[in-house]
Motif scaffolding. Sequence first.
Motif, PDB file in Angstrom:
ATOM      1  N   ILE A  54       0.857  -1.184   0.000  1.00  0.00           N
ATOM      2  CA  ILE A  54       0.000   0.000   0.000  1.00  0.00           C
ATOM      3  C   ILE A  54       0.895   1.236   0.000  1.00  0.00           C
ATOM      4  CG2 ILE A  54      -1.659   1.342   1.359  1.00  0.00           C
ATOM      5  CD1 ILE A  54      -2.801  -1.355   2.350  1.00  0.00           C
ATOM      6  N   ARG A  94       1.763  -3.571   5.395  1.00  0.00           N
ATOM      7  CA  ARG A  94       0.433  -3.324   4.828  1.00  0.00           C
ATOM      8  C   ARG A  94       0.470  -3.552   3.319  1.00  0.00           C
ATOM      9  NH1 ARG A  94      -1.084   1.923   5.410  1.00  0.00           N
ATOM     10  NH2 ARG A  94      -3.248   1.371   5.131  1.00  0.00           N
ATOM     11  N   TRP A  95      -0.249  -4.587   2.895  1.00  0.00           N
ATOM     12  CA  TRP A  95      -0.289  -4.963   1.487  1.00  0.00           C
ATOM     13  C   TRP A  95      -1.684  -4.763   0.918  1.00  0.00           C
ATOM     14  CZ3 TRP A  95       2.690  -9.944  -0.135  1.00  0.00           C
ATOM     15  CH2 TRP A  95       3.966  -9.953   0.443  1.00  0.00           C
ATOM     16  N   GLU A  96      -1.715  -4.544  -0.400  1.00  0.00           N
ATOM     17  CA  GLU A  96      -2.971  -4.529  -1.127  1.00  0.00           C
ATOM     18  C   GLU A  96      -2.952  -5.715  -2.077  1.00  0.00           C
ATOM     19  OE1 GLU A  96      -5.060  -0.858  -2.532  1.00  0.00           O
ATOM     20  OE2 GLU A  96      -4.239  -1.566  -4.457  1.00  0.00           O
ATOM     21  N   LEU A 126      -5.238  -7.788  -5.165  1.00  0.00           N
ATOM     22  CA  LEU A 126      -6.355  -7.795  -6.099  1.00  0.00           C
ATOM     23  C   LEU A 126      -6.643  -9.245  -6.419  1.00  0.00           C
ATOM     24  CD1 LEU A 126      -5.373  -4.908  -8.532  1.00  0.00           C
ATOM     25  CD2 LEU A 126      -7.042  -4.846  -6.672  1.00  0.00           C
ATOM     26  N   LYS A 152     -10.607  -5.897  -4.351  1.00  0.00           N
ATOM     27  CA  LYS A 152      -9.444  -5.342  -3.654  1.00  0.00           C
ATOM     28  C   LYS A 152      -9.558  -5.644  -2.163  1.00  0.00           C
ATOM     29  CE  LYS A 152      -8.180  -1.101  -4.606  1.00  0.00           C
ATOM     30  NZ  LYS A 152      -8.063   0.390  -4.589  1.00  0.00           N
ATOM     31  N   HIS A 205      -7.043  -5.631   1.703  1.00  0.00           N
ATOM     32  CA  HIS A 205      -5.809  -5.253   2.391  1.00  0.00           C
ATOM     33  C   HIS A 205      -5.408  -6.354   3.366  1.00  0.00           C
ATOM     34  CE1 HIS A 205      -6.412  -0.638   1.719  1.00  0.00           C
ATOM     35  NE2 HIS A 205      -6.100  -1.292   0.616  1.00  0.00           N
ATOM     36  N   THR A 239      -2.881  -6.887   6.624  1.00  0.00           N
ATOM     37  CA  THR A 239      -2.086  -6.186   7.631  1.00  0.00           C
ATOM     38  C   THR A 239      -1.357  -7.242   8.448  1.00  0.00           C
ATOM     39  OG1 THR A 239      -3.765  -4.451   7.718  1.00  0.00           O
ATOM     40  CG2 THR A 239      -2.155  -4.527   9.523  1.00  0.00           C
ATOM     41  N   ILE A 287     -11.738  -4.387   0.634  1.00  0.00           N
ATOM     42  CA  ILE A 287     -12.042  -2.970   0.440  1.00  0.00           C
ATOM     43  C   ILE A 287     -13.211  -2.858  -0.535  1.00  0.00           C
ATOM     44  CG2 ILE A 287     -11.108  -0.742  -0.304  1.00  0.00           C
ATOM     45  CD1 ILE A 287      -9.869  -2.065   2.315  1.00  0.00           C
TER      46      ILE A 287
END
Length: 142
Positions: free
Chosen positions: A30, A37-39, A41, A56, A58, A60, A75
Amino acid sequence: MTELQSALLLRRQLAELNKNPVEGFSAGLIDDNDLSRWEVLIIGPPDTLYEGGVFKAHLTFPKAYPLRPPKMKFITEIWHPKVDKNGDVCISVLHEPGEDKYGYEKPEERWLPIHTVETLMIGVISMLADPNGDSPANVDAA
């Protein structure tokens, strides 16, 4: 495991996913300055209600990763028995390691330090492909 070792492991897992992408999802940071902290898809699996969708979420990671599991939150709004109304994912592999005080899950179904982001995401894609209404986080979706 120290915080530095945790960060190195996360950096290595991210590099591996970028070098050898896994079908069905992609992952990145992110914020380039925060490895915790990753995003992600996630592509909706074929032949499911989610086919064609891109979702999407996240991840943590705690300072004690991989001894402790990350938290995952969608998200993108998603209607699923294992995703609560806030988007938080509730599946066995994301539960703290050890015995389930309610006796519902076996210890080997819960988080283990051998899990990686890849194994976790494969589990989430499987969850989308085969929704299980037992012990739902979203009773209405079940």
